[in-house]
Enzyme design. Structure first.
Site, PDB file in Angstrom:
ATOM      1  N   GLY C   7       1.895 -22.157  -1.795  1.00  0.00           N
ATOM      2  CA  GLY C   7       2.906 -21.227  -2.312  1.00  0.00           C
ATOM      3  C   GLY C   7       3.437 -21.769  -3.617  1.00  0.00           C
ATOM      4  O   GLY C   7       4.211 -22.731  -3.629  1.00  0.00           O
ATOM      5  N   LEU C   8       3.042 -21.166  -4.717  1.00  0.00           N
ATOM      6  CA  LEU C   8       3.436 -21.679  -6.037  1.00  0.00           C
ATOM      7  C   LEU C   8       4.330 -20.673  -6.756  1.00  0.00           C
ATOM      8  O   LEU C   8       4.228 -20.475  -7.960  1.00  0.00           O
ATOM      9  CB  LEU C   8       2.182 -22.007  -6.859  1.00  0.00           C
ATOM     10  CG  LEU C   8       1.299 -23.093  -6.213  1.00  0.00           C
ATOM     11  CD1 LEU C   8       0.008 -23.266  -6.993  1.00  0.00           C
ATOM     12  CD2 LEU C   8       2.050 -24.429  -6.129  1.00  0.00           C
ATOM     13  N   GLY C   9       5.175 -20.032  -6.002  1.00  0.00           N
ATOM     14  CA  GLY C   9       6.137 -19.097  -6.587  1.00  0.00           C
ATOM     15  C   GLY C   9       7.268 -19.837  -7.264  1.00  0.00           C
ATOM     16  O   GLY C   9       7.127 -21.005  -7.633  1.00  0.00           O
ATOM     17  N   ASN C  87      12.102 -20.551   4.590  1.00  0.00           N
ATOM     18  CA  ASN C  87      13.336 -20.151   5.276  1.00  0.00           C
ATOM     19  C   ASN C  87      13.109 -19.713   6.720  1.00  0.00           C
ATOM     20  O   ASN C  87      13.708 -18.748   7.184  1.00  0.00           O
ATOM     21  CB  ASN C  87      14.006 -19.014   4.487  1.00  0.00           C
ATOM     22  CG  ASN C  87      14.546 -19.496   3.160  1.00  0.00           C
ATOM     23  OD1 ASN C  87      15.069 -20.600   3.049  1.00  0.00           O
ATOM     24  ND2 ASN C  87      14.418 -18.670   2.133  1.00  0.00           N
ATOM     25  N   SER C 113      17.845 -26.466  -0.858  1.00  0.00           N
ATOM     26  CA  SER C 113      18.866 -25.732  -1.597  1.00  0.00           C
ATOM     27  C   SER C 113      18.848 -26.108  -3.071  1.00  0.00           C
ATOM     28  O   SER C 113      18.418 -27.204  -3.426  1.00  0.00           O
ATOM     29  CB  SER C 113      20.257 -26.030  -1.026  1.00  0.00           C
ATOM     30  OG  SER C 113      21.251 -25.297  -1.723  1.00  0.00           O
ATOM     31  N   LYS C 167      20.337 -25.789   7.037  1.00  0.00           N
ATOM     32  CA  LYS C 167      20.236 -24.904   5.870  1.00  0.00           C
ATOM     33  C   LYS C 167      20.834 -23.535   6.174  1.00  0.00           C
ATOM     34  O   LYS C 167      21.480 -22.919   5.325  1.00  0.00           O
ATOM     35  CB  LYS C 167      18.775 -24.757   5.451  1.00  0.00           C
ATOM     36  CG  LYS C 167      18.535 -23.835   4.251  1.00  0.00           C
ATOM     37  CD  LYS C 167      19.278 -24.315   3.024  1.00  0.00           C
ATOM     38  CE  LYS C 167      18.849 -23.620   1.745  1.00  0.00           C
ATOM     39  NZ  LYS C 167      18.462 -22.242   1.806  1.00  0.00           N
ATOM     40  N   HIS C 170      24.477 -23.974   5.956  1.00  0.00           N
ATOM     41  CA  HIS C 170      24.764 -24.103   4.511  1.00  0.00           C
ATOM     42  C   HIS C 170      24.856 -22.717   3.864  1.00  0.00           C
ATOM     43  O   HIS C 170      25.795 -22.422   3.119  1.00  0.00           O
ATOM     44  CB  HIS C 170      23.647 -24.931   3.857  1.00  0.00           C
ATOM     45  CG  HIS C 170      23.631 -24.901   2.360  1.00  0.00           C
ATOM     46  ND1 HIS C 170      23.098 -23.853   1.632  1.00  0.00           N
ATOM     47  CD2 HIS C 170      24.086 -25.790   1.448  1.00  0.00           C
ATOM     48  CE1 HIS C 170      23.237 -24.102   0.342  1.00  0.00           C
ATOM     49  NE2 HIS C 170      23.811 -25.272   0.193  1.00  0.00           N
ATOM     50  N   ASN C 171      23.916 -21.874   4.163  1.00  0.00           N
ATOM     51  CA  ASN C 171      23.921 -20.552   3.538  1.00  0.00           C
ATOM     52  C   ASN C 171      25.064 -19.679   4.059  1.00  0.00           C
ATOM     53  O   ASN C 171      25.642 -18.900   3.311  1.00  0.00           O
ATOM     54  CB  ASN C 171      22.584 -19.839   3.773  1.00  0.00           C
ATOM     55  CG  ASN C 171      21.505 -20.356   2.849  1.00  0.00           C
ATOM     56  OD1 ASN C 171      21.548 -21.499   2.425  1.00  0.00           O
ATOM     57  ND2 ASN C 171      20.547 -19.501   2.530  1.00  0.00           N
ATOM     58  N   GLU C 174      27.972 -20.733   2.201  1.00  0.00           N
ATOM     59  CA  GLU C 174      27.799 -20.221   0.827  1.00  0.00           C
ATOM     60  C   GLU C 174      28.255 -18.764   0.719  1.00  0.00           C
ATOM     61  O   GLU C 174      28.887 -18.379  -0.266  1.00  0.00           O
ATOM     62  CB  GLU C 174      26.323 -20.369   0.472  1.00  0.00           C
ATOM     63  CG  GLU C 174      25.942 -19.925  -0.895  1.00  0.00           C
ATOM     64  CD  GLU C 174      24.430 -19.809  -0.987  1.00  0.00           C
ATOM     65  OE1 GLU C 174      23.717 -20.774  -0.630  1.00  0.00           O
ATOM     66  OE2 GLU C 174      23.944 -18.734  -1.384  1.00  0.00           O
ATOM     67  N   TYR C 175      27.915 -17.959   1.712  1.00  0.00           N
ATOM     68  CA  TYR C 175      28.375 -16.562   1.700  1.00  0.00           C
ATOM     69  C   TYR C 175      29.904 -16.503   1.629  1.00  0.00           C
ATOM     70  O   TYR C 175      30.480 -15.733   0.874  1.00  0.00           O
ATOM     71  CB  TYR C 175      27.925 -15.843   2.976  1.00  0.00           C
ATOM     72  CG  TYR C 175      26.548 -15.250   2.933  1.00  0.00           C
ATOM     73  CD1 TYR C 175      25.435 -16.035   2.626  1.00  0.00           C
ATOM     74  CD2 TYR C 175      26.334 -13.910   3.214  1.00  0.00           C
ATOM     75  CE1 TYR C 175      24.165 -15.498   2.606  1.00  0.00           C
ATOM     76  CE2 TYR C 175      25.057 -13.356   3.196  1.00  0.00           C
ATOM     77  CZ  TYR C 175      23.978 -14.151   2.903  1.00  0.00           C
ATOM     78  OH  TYR C 175      22.717 -13.615   2.895  1.00  0.00           O
TER      79      TYR C 175
END
Lengths: 303, 303, 303, 303
Positions: C7-9, C87, C113, C167, C170-171, C174-175
């Site tokens: 995955g090289l996005g 994710n 992150s 994670k 964490h998110n 963050e929200y």
């Protein structure tokens, strides 16, 4: 008509009585032999008239319901119908129905509302399933639901799962309603200089107001029995359906700020010294200094 | 430069020290004679160089601040400037300023952030007032604010009131931030099967992550000092500014679900057996029957 | 060290570059042949040194990740390690790990992150897995994480699943943080009579204040680029992790009023004419009369 | 009995009619000459029998009410009684009462609920004031309130202010109730695969269920008139009393997560492109990269 009832607890037992009072024969089975009229599910099935035997299952959601359904699958035949009247998740209904359908056994999920008052007042019923199964069961529904127009106390809400989905949403709404009245209760109580008798205000809302409801009537009843609600603890449990409502809301991107606030208020009521609030207190201490109360002559450390 | 400081508590005392360390002379007055360098406000005023005397007031909001301002109004003259650095409501600033303006006395409101860390790190400053008053005070602001570009730790936010309005909003945001970290803390702690060391996870968020912040650093510090936060109670006080933020949001029809949720969580933390939750419990009992826990073999009375 | 990156996005590609800059060899595979350095996963695996090949998977959660893991299971051997850096839900990690373990392949889940800034600043990393797998990967973690003490940008949070659980939390935090700043932004903007330049106030919060953070810095940057945020729409998407956080909170009876309010604000931002608010409007019309605005000389129908 | 009614809009006009139907004489005054039976307040006062004239004021809260009360103070005498039946803030009641008391004029504040249905069904009434004033007014209250026991549709809630305080809390509760039903409505609508007819489900909740209420009946009526609620906009206004409820809750440290969520949902319904949500979107763009939707083959930049 003659049906079987599995589970003779507070809900199932009352429902059986209401059915019998309406002229429907009920044979009841309960895991507790003292409450049971037959010795086994097999005996229960054997006692019912054929074809199209009807068994109403009214046991706790989860493993107990699953165990009963599995056993019934082995005992029933093509054309028979199982009614899951407990609190199963609506997605389990689809699984249950598919499993029974392999033997030609019908499956109807019914959400039942009304609590202990249902035996006398009738139960609000929300059903999911195939049209012909619903029709077979209509005498049972008519006996259980309150008097009055059928469509005011019963609905064939949709295919299998629709009954429990409707009941789940009903309960989500109920959480919000209860919390709204409760916040109002505390607001009235907080100003006892103005409002000496909170119960009298609630009582006066029973007629003519926008907030009149059955829950309001119950609130008045509760305060009449225990003014100040002193004999009851503010620790509030929750059943699964409130949680499922939030999960389903999230799945469908439906904002449910009120229903979730009501659920979280219950969670918080059971956590008097919660880790989260200890974390907030710890943060305040970190930036504001160790003294918790500042003296009159100085400005508290700014937040 | 030489200014007067009224109120030598944790905030005012530290600020005076930081000012002196930066080469600004400070004469300090405190209602407590043991802390005070002069015997009265009159003496304080007399000690300052003219014209354009500057007095920084750092006493608790409300009556104490009002009393000091009233006395200063009688002692100061045209061209002098009063700085209200405490936590006054931004609407009181306008009243204060108008009253002092009748004698030609300037008024600047300053929101001060940073807590007990400000003495060493510098204070975040948000000021409201007339341009020439702000300019007069700039050496003071530069001494108090953190090192670095001026506009990263100081703002002349607008006319009188803008400083305390900005500080009020700052504190509202702060309530939301603290509660967000606190909810995360509890979520990590709830799964100690997966997360044996909550503090280590918070610690690892200090660099590279989206949630890194000064409050996060304080959270890590708190958990290092007291793993499990066992020595602290989950009873959380609130200062007026969080409340004002909600009131002002309502006045302007700004939805503030997060800031209000944070404030209400604090309220609830102080009400372990709240009237509202007793009301919810009472309602559940009314419709669900008196038994609180149903036996395994029966369906609980449906909600 | 030499690892494979699938995955090289935007994330995987940047991470590969950061790893190479730190002296770690990376062979990259992407489903899009134009981005890929090898023609297939098989070629990727063949290019890596043995024993203990390491493949870091950085593709979208769900089906794409599952497909890659399944194929890798057929290509890898005892002692190799797969890192799931995307994710995935933390409960899927356990399933993934068990499946790979049957062939002796290790599995480490890493929450990453830092967004697009990670390539330059380093990524915050939360890992779950077995101690020896973590040790094998430590050079990779050290290359990806920000400079500074290891425990400030990396944590071995616990067994498999702990990385993605951390994670997820964490998110969720963050929200809440983002919504808190956003509510503050709107509160400042609502009073443009007092606060002529909202960006200047946010800018001044960067040093010394309690609310200083990386998100605040980004907020300042956003307002600098687009004062008034006029070029951006208030339609806010959400990724799965915010939803999972609420579901997990409910599972563990953790009240999360702030995180849920932040998620629901996003839902609502995408529903300008929502069914719920039409229902409220319909109710108001029902009890209050059909006219929506009452004339000056009459009392609106009471609610 | 013969009273004066000031304000003959939708509420005052309907109330006058209900009073007359119950045998109470009413002389009505309205600022609009076309609606008014007398030319002035002075004429209205002159038309009433003495002693103990009664004037019921039913005009918009704020300036219009204040103007009427001021004029009446000049026209009335010792022993007369003014009833403020509009939506005044309960704290203004105390001021109003004190002012009138200087001339011996009584003051009673009455919260009136029931909307346009009150004329036929009767109005729910909550009164605050002195016992003898309340007694004087009892025939009026009995005519206005619904049939049935007096204490189910009327309450003398306490001293001056208690009527409007009770009504304020009533309306706060009402906000919560409405939003709870509305969230349920959207949850049902979101699953039209399961629930083809949302109105039918709401309709079936009218009997036997826990959520049955007058608002539910109105909801059913609304959906019958406009299935899908397509003809109505999701833009929802709010009156002052919801806002006052939150302010008062904050003043008394009462957590009101549900009532506030309901109010904020209304605010948000009127802000389709809100500054706050633009701020959240801007933050996401800052850390996640400028592309809003990531391609299938890459991992979106982690939050």
């Amino acid at each position: 008509m003659h049906i079987g009832m599995v589970g003779l607890g507070r809900m199932g037992g009352n429902m059986a009585e209401r059915l019998r009072a309406a002229g429907i024969d009920v044979t009841g089975y309960d895991a507790n032999p003292e409450n049971s009229e037959v010795a086994s599910l097999a005996e229960l099935v054997a006692a019912l008239p054929q074809p199209r035997r009807v068994i109403w299952v009214m046991v706790p959601a989860g493993a107990p319901t699953a165990a009963v359904l599995t056993e019934l699958e082995g005992l029933l035949d093509d054309g028979d119908v199982v009614v899951e009247g407990g609190n199963s998740h609506f997605e389990d209904d689809r699984t249950n129905a598919d499993s029974l359908a392999a033997k030609g056994i019908g499956y109807v999920d019914v959400g039942v509302s009304g609590g202990i008052w249902g035996r006398e007042n009738g139960y609000g019923l929300m059903a999911g399933g195939a049209q012909d199964d619903i029709e077979l069961l209509m005498p049972v529904f008519d006996a259980l639901r309150p008097e009055g127009p059928r469509n005011e106390g019963f609905v064939h809400a949709g295919p299998v799962g629709a009954g429990h989905y409707s009941k789940m949403v009903h309960n989500g709404i109920e959480y919000g309603l209860m919390q709204a009245y409760a916040e109002g209760y505390q607001l009235l109580e907080a100003r006892d200089d103005l409002i000496p008798d909170v119960g009298a205000v609630f009582g006066a809302w029973r007629r003519g107001t926008v907030v009149r409801s059955w829950l309001l009537d119950l609130m008045v009843r509760a305060v009449e029995e225990d003014p100040g609600l002193d004999d009851i603890s503010g620790w509030v449990d929750d059943s699964g359906e409130g949680r499922w409502t939030i999960n389903e809301a999230i799945e469908n991107a439906v904002p449910v700020p009120v229903i979730s606030a009501a659920l979280f208020a219950r969670f918080a009521s059971r956590q008097p010294n919660s880790p989260a609030m200890r974390a907030v207190a710890a943060l305040r201490q970190q930036f504001g200094g160790h003294a918790v109360k500042a003296a009159e002559t100085e400005t508290p450390a700014a937040e």
